[in-house]
Scaffold this active site. Structure first.
Site, PDB file in Angstrom:
ATOM      1  N   SER A  67       0.823  -1.220   0.000  1.00 42.80           N
ATOM      2  CA  SER A  67       0.000   0.000   0.000  1.00 42.80           C
ATOM      3  C   SER A  67       0.852   1.264   0.000  1.00 42.80           C
ATOM      4  O   SER A  67       0.306   2.367   0.042  1.00 42.80           O
ATOM      5  CB  SER A  67      -0.919   0.006   1.220  1.00 42.80           C
ATOM      6  OG  SER A  67      -0.166   0.130   2.403  1.00 42.80           O
ATOM      7  N   THR A  85      -1.318   2.551   3.375  1.00 45.76           N
ATOM      8  CA  THR A  85      -0.775   3.895   3.565  1.00 45.76           C
ATOM      9  C   THR A  85      -0.022   3.951   4.888  1.00 45.76           C
ATOM     10  O   THR A  85      -0.331   3.200   5.801  1.00 45.76           O
ATOM     11  CB  THR A  85      -1.887   4.971   3.573  1.00 45.76           C
ATOM     12  OG1 THR A  85      -2.626   4.867   2.378  1.00 45.76           O
ATOM     13  CG2 THR A  85      -1.381   6.371   3.742  1.00 45.76           C
ATOM     14  N   THR A 137       1.735   6.956   0.308  1.00 49.70           N
ATOM     15  CA  THR A 137       0.835   5.866  -0.110  1.00 49.70           C
ATOM     16  C   THR A 137       0.953   5.571  -1.596  1.00 49.70           C
ATOM     17  O   THR A 137       1.389   6.431  -2.374  1.00 49.70           O
ATOM     18  CB  THR A 137      -0.631   6.270   0.179  1.00 49.70           C
ATOM     19  OG1 THR A 137      -1.478   5.146  -0.033  1.00 49.70           O
ATOM     20  CG2 THR A 137      -1.092   7.402  -0.711  1.00 49.70           C
ATOM     21  N   ARG A 194      -5.930   9.464 -10.429  1.00 48.98           N
ATOM     22  CA  ARG A 194      -6.736   9.654  -9.207  1.00 48.98           C
ATOM     23  C   ARG A 194      -5.796  10.037  -8.053  1.00 48.98           C
ATOM     24  O   ARG A 194      -4.763   9.429  -7.837  1.00 48.98           O
ATOM     25  CB  ARG A 194      -7.482   8.369  -8.875  1.00 48.98           C
ATOM     26  CG  ARG A 194      -8.275   8.399  -7.545  1.00 48.98           C
ATOM     27  CD  ARG A 194      -7.465   7.905  -6.373  1.00 48.98           C
ATOM     28  NE  ARG A 194      -8.257   7.762  -5.150  1.00 48.98           N
ATOM     29  CZ  ARG A 194      -7.750   7.492  -3.955  1.00 48.98           C
ATOM     30  NH1 ARG A 194      -6.443   7.334  -3.814  1.00 48.98           N
ATOM     31  NH2 ARG A 194      -8.513   7.374  -2.897  1.00 48.98           N
ATOM     32  N   VAL A 195      -6.181  11.056  -7.324  1.00 54.28           N
ATOM     33  CA  VAL A 195      -5.402  11.485  -6.163  1.00 54.28           C
ATOM     34  C   VAL A 195      -6.268  11.295  -4.921  1.00 54.28           C
ATOM     35  O   VAL A 195      -7.436  11.691  -4.910  1.00 54.28           O
ATOM     36  CB  VAL A 195      -4.970  12.957  -6.318  1.00 54.28           C
ATOM     37  CG1 VAL A 195      -4.343  13.469  -5.029  1.00 54.28           C
ATOM     38  CG2 VAL A 195      -3.991  13.103  -7.477  1.00 54.28           C
ATOM     39  N   GLY A 196      -5.709  10.686  -3.898  1.00 56.59           N
ATOM     40  CA  GLY A 196      -6.446  10.470  -2.659  1.00 56.59           C
ATOM     41  C   GLY A 196      -6.221  11.597  -1.673  1.00 56.59           C
ATOM     42  O   GLY A 196      -5.840  12.714  -2.032  1.00 56.59           O
ATOM     43  N   ASP A 197      -6.420  11.266  -0.418  1.00 57.83           N
ATOM     44  CA  ASP A 197      -6.286  12.270   0.635  1.00 57.83           C
ATOM     45  C   ASP A 197      -4.847  12.462   1.099  1.00 57.83           C
ATOM     46  O   ASP A 197      -4.479  13.527   1.605  1.00 57.83           O
ATOM     47  CB  ASP A 197      -7.121  11.866   1.857  1.00 57.83           C
ATOM     48  CG  ASP A 197      -6.685  10.508   2.414  1.00 57.83           C
ATOM     49  OD1 ASP A 197      -6.372   9.609   1.604  1.00 57.83           O
ATOM     50  OD2 ASP A 197      -6.646  10.344   3.647  1.00 57.83           O
ATOM     51  N   THR A 234      -5.415   7.193   7.295  1.00 56.19           N
ATOM     52  CA  THR A 234      -5.303   6.134   6.289  1.00 56.19           C
ATOM     53  C   THR A 234      -6.717   5.611   6.032  1.00 56.19           C
ATOM     54  O   THR A 234      -7.606   5.788   6.860  1.00 56.19           O
ATOM     55  CB  THR A 234      -4.417   4.968   6.779  1.00 56.19           C
ATOM     56  OG1 THR A 234      -4.998   4.393   7.942  1.00 56.19           O
ATOM     57  CG2 THR A 234      -3.007   5.428   7.108  1.00 56.19           C
ATOM     58  N   GLY A 235      -6.870   4.948   4.906  1.00 49.50           N
ATOM     59  CA  GLY A 235      -8.193   4.431   4.558  1.00 49.50           C
ATOM     60  C   GLY A 235      -8.756   5.187   3.370  1.00 49.50           C
ATOM     61  O   GLY A 235      -8.026   5.898   2.671  1.00 49.50           O
ATOM     62  N   GLY A 264      -9.648   7.572   1.006  1.00 47.07           N
ATOM     63  CA  GLY A 264      -9.316   8.991   0.963  1.00 47.07           C
ATOM     64  C   GLY A 264     -10.455   9.887   0.543  1.00 47.07           C
ATOM     65  O   GLY A 264     -10.544  11.044   0.975  1.00 47.07           O
TER      66      GLY A 264
HETATM   67  N1  ASP Z   1      -5.837   7.001   1.989  1.00 47.38           N
HETATM   68  C1  ASP Z   1      -5.313   6.372   0.808  1.00 47.38           C
HETATM   69  C2  ASP Z   1      -5.953   6.961  -0.393  1.00 47.38           C
HETATM   70  O1  ASP Z   1      -7.151   7.153  -0.390  1.00 47.38           O
HETATM   71  C3  ASP Z   1      -5.520   4.910   0.723  1.00 47.38           C
HETATM   72  C4  ASP Z   1      -5.208   4.079   1.916  1.00 47.38           C
HETATM   73  O2  ASP Z   1      -5.008   4.568   3.006  1.00 47.38           O
HETATM   74  O3  ASP Z   1      -5.180   2.871   1.742  1.00 47.38           O
HETATM   75  O4  ASP Z   1      -5.279   7.153  -1.369  1.00 47.38           O
END
Ligand code: ASP
Length: 372
Positions: free
Chosen positions: A74, A216, A234, A244-247, A267-268, A270
């Protein structure tokens, strides 16, 4: 304290006074926290703090270990790729003493993106550089480019491609109509390419193909001088649309630091975090007197509210927050009490190193109870 009570209380208290008072009693100390995959990262960061190093340098050196690890799928090298099989990385840093920030997103071929985000912070007049521009920025600084896709992650990607079917059950990425033995089972197809793969490895590939785990690493540090920094790095959501861009690289969502109050990260999934500016909201909650645990739970409640508390929808994702207050008090908090992995329920944890020994895992508090 209930949110309503907190709103009433915060209206009559001078801003930040409770935090300042508590910090004066406790005093800052060396402490590092991270997501559960960061036990080694926290230990490394603590070594840097003990040697008198800067808090941001400490967390970046810590997460670099995880970015380098091909078995953490990850983060960094070996991260699960986008839908085209290309690994794209996101990262951010925030430095409390100077109140500066840096971030990179959708970066290809560069392994240590937390370090790259720090370089953006230190060596440019920008905060965020993305995509091809970020790779070119790294190239300009002589950072080597590598293929970030390991065979392990490529196997999971192929398992995912082979599992995509149209309404008729057809898939161009499995054997065709003219195959002498129709419909080679998917696992058998993977074995043709990876004959040495163990049953466990193939099972893992199918598991992440269908239920990509979130991962992450977020890492936050406080030193004995009261300085704080944080980073999040991450490979983002597996099988994402390219670009695609996450958080994680969003300052205020994936990480936020105000060393007069504290630091937070996530994490998780985003997409949920971006919509509540999670890390910033947590720090603001702490500024107004909430302790780290309640500050995180309050933001999880906002995420639940965004779905009108519809448990069936909320059950489709996981999200975790981590908070470290300037006096060293910390918390990890998860939307759900646990997740079912390989048939059993496992609770969410986070890693802590307070300089007294090995990093330890502590339980996250949670908002909603998941029944097995
Ligand atoms: N937070 C990350 C994202 O959304 C993904 C993750 O934590 O697994 O890109």
């Amino acid at each position: 304290m209930r949110r309503r009570d907190w709103l009433l209380t915060s209206a009559v208290l001078p801003a930040a006074a409770p935090v300042a008072a508590r910090a004066a009693q406790a005093g800052p100390k060396n402490i590092v926290i991270s997501s559960a995959n960061g036990t080694k990262a926290c230990a490394k960061a603590m070594d840097v703090l003990k040697a008198g190093g800067d808090t941001l340098e400490a967390v970046v050196q810590g997460v670099t270990l995880v970015e380098d690890d091909p078995n953490d799928t990850s983060v960094g090298y070996g991260g699960l790729p986008n839908e085209e099989g290309i690994v794209e990385l996101d990262a951010s840093v925030m430095h409390g003493p100077t109140r500066r920030a840096g971030s990179v997103a959708s970066v290809r071929n560069i392994k240590n993106v937390a370090r790259l985000a720090k370089l953006v912070m230190e060596q440019t007049d920008h905060v965020m550089i993305v995509g091809e521009g970020a790779t070119r920025f790294a190239r300009a600084w002589g950072i080597p480019e590598i293929n970030l896709l390991t065979e392990r992650s490529r196997m999971a990607w192929m398992a995912w491609k082979q599992s995509l079917r149209d309404g008729e059950g057809n898939n161009n990425w499995t054997d065709g109509l003219d195959a002498p033995t129709p419909t080679a089972k998917q696992a058998a197809a993977l074995r043709q390419i990876w004959p040495e793969a163990s049953d466990e490895m193939i099972a893992w590939a199918f598991e992440v193909a269908h239920f990509p785990t979130t991962g992450t690493i977020n890492c936050l540090a406080l030193n004995a001088k009261g300085e704080m920094s944080g980073t999040t790095t991450t490979s983002g959501m597996a099988w994402k649309i390219p670009g695609r861009v996450g958080d994680s690289p969003i300052i205020g969502a994936g990480v936020y630091v105000d060393q007069e109050v504290g630091a937070a990260g996530s994490t998780g999934r985003g997409e949920e975090n971006i919509r509540v500016a999670g890390a910033h909201s947590i720090v603001e909650n702490m500024r107004h007197g909430m302790d780290p645990k309640d500050a995180c739970l309050d933001v999880l409640k906002r995420i639940a509210r965004n779905y009108n508390n519809d448990a069936a929808k909320l059950a489709k994702f996981d999200i975790n927050f981590y908070a470290l207050r300037k006096d060293g008090v910390h918390a990890g908090a998860s939307l759900w009490s646990g997740r079912v992995l390989r048939g059993y329920m496992s609770g969410f944890q986070y890693s802590v190193n307070d300089g007294t020994g090995d990093s330890r895992l502590e339980k996250c508090v949670w908002l909603l109870e998941r029944k097995a």
